[in-house]
Design a protein around this motif. Structure first.
Motif, PDB file in Angstrom:
ATOM      1  N   TYR A 114      89.263  -7.137 -21.341  1.00  0.00           N
ATOM      2  CA  TYR A 114      89.141  -6.453 -22.452  1.00  0.00           C
ATOM      3  C   TYR A 114      88.043  -5.810 -21.923  1.00  0.00           C
ATOM      4  N   GLY A 193      94.676  -6.830 -25.944  1.00  0.00           N
ATOM      5  CA  GLY A 193      93.273  -7.539 -25.357  1.00  0.00           C
ATOM      6  C   GLY A 193      92.788  -7.329 -26.082  1.00  0.00           C
ATOM      7  N   LEU A 194      92.495  -6.855 -26.781  1.00  0.00           N
ATOM      8  CA  LEU A 194      91.138  -7.648 -27.990  1.00  0.00           C
ATOM      9  C   LEU A 194      91.097  -8.949 -28.051  1.00  0.00           C
TER      10      LEU A 194
END
Ligand code: ZN
Length: 274
Positions: A114, A193-194
């Motif tokens: 991320y 993607g956090l």
């Protein structure tokens, strides 16, 4: 040729299916295999892990289960949003302005970590939703929450800034406002993607000694409301309590869970909550 066909052929060159799936936050649920993305279908929201296939080279998608069909990026947006073509065109045009076409090499890199988004956005703290949630503009400003007016990932959302446990900004989450969008995708959207499981919303703002305890609430609004009356609180950005989150919570001996209106006090955090 009809003018809208011209517009669409132009937009299709500017925005790929992959960009749309990224903007919608569903790219993480898909697996990359060579020039293909495979995963559950984001159009009909099924859970079959191989129902939906994107051919990245041809920029076409297909759903083998309920949709039994597919098409190009225009058809994808039209079917995901159940909206007419002019709206699809507006959406793609807005996305083309904010997200550059990913380079092939970058697109092939699997599971990239991320990338925190550190830019500060201009947000309107007077958003009606905030007032509805009992959050005055002053609190909204303090928490960097407010309506986002621009196009792109946060379009049409009330945004809230997210930080890692040390207080470094890592991006924004969006609270959707459109009832149809909420029905289809849920209230919140997070950057693809956090690492949600490594964050406790509001953790870095806690200034009181952790010995005094901490409330764990269900959503960021609760954290903001409690802050107004001086109660330190954090929120999970999901439904599971991860190991990292448990580690953060272990630093306080007293936790009050305030989930779903229920209130119970526990001495030690459980490994997970449903
Ligand atoms: Zn489908």
């Amino acid at each position: 040729m009809h003018p809208s066909h011209l517009a669409f052929s132009h937009l299709k060159r500017l925005v790929s299916i992959e960009q749309v799936l990224t903007a919608r936050g569903v790219i993480a649920s898909l697996t990359r295999r060579g020039q293909r993305l495979i995963g559950p279908c984001p159009v009909h929201h099924g859970d079959h892990p191989q129902a939906f296939v994107v051919d990245l080279a041809k920029d076409l998608w297909y759903c083998f289960t309920r949709c039994r069909g597919g098409g190009d990026v225009v058809e994808l947006v039209r079917r995901m949003d159940h909206c007419p073509y002019p709206e699809v065109a507006r959406y793609l045009a807005a996305l083309a302005r904010v997200s550059p076409t990913p380079a092939r090499a970058k697109a092939r890199r699997p599971n990239r970590a991320y990338q925190p988004y550190t830019k500060t956005l201009r947000l309107d703290p007077h958003a009606p939703l905030l007032a509805q949630k009992g959050i005055p503009a002053q609190t909204a400003r303090h928490f960097q929450a407010g309506a986002y007016q621009g196009p792109g990932f946060l379009e049409g959302c009330v945004a809230i800034r997210l930080h890692d446990p040390d207080g470094r900004p890592i991006g924004y989450a969006g609270r959707r406002l459109d009832p149809q969008q909420i029905r289809h995708y849920g209230k919140w959207k997070f950057p693809p993607g956090l690492p949600k499981r490594e964050i406790l919303y509001g953790f870095h703002r806690i200034t009181s000694p952790l010995q005094q305890g901490l409330a764990v609430v269900e959503c960021p609004w609760g954290v903001m409301r409690l802050a107004q009356i001086g109660i330190p609180a954090v929120a999970l950005l999901g439904i599971h309590l991860s190991r990292t989150q448990v580690q953060l919570l272990r630093r306080t001996p007293r936790i009050v869970l305030m989930l779903d209106g229920e209130r119970r006090s526990i001495r030690q955090p459980p490994d997970s909550i449903p």
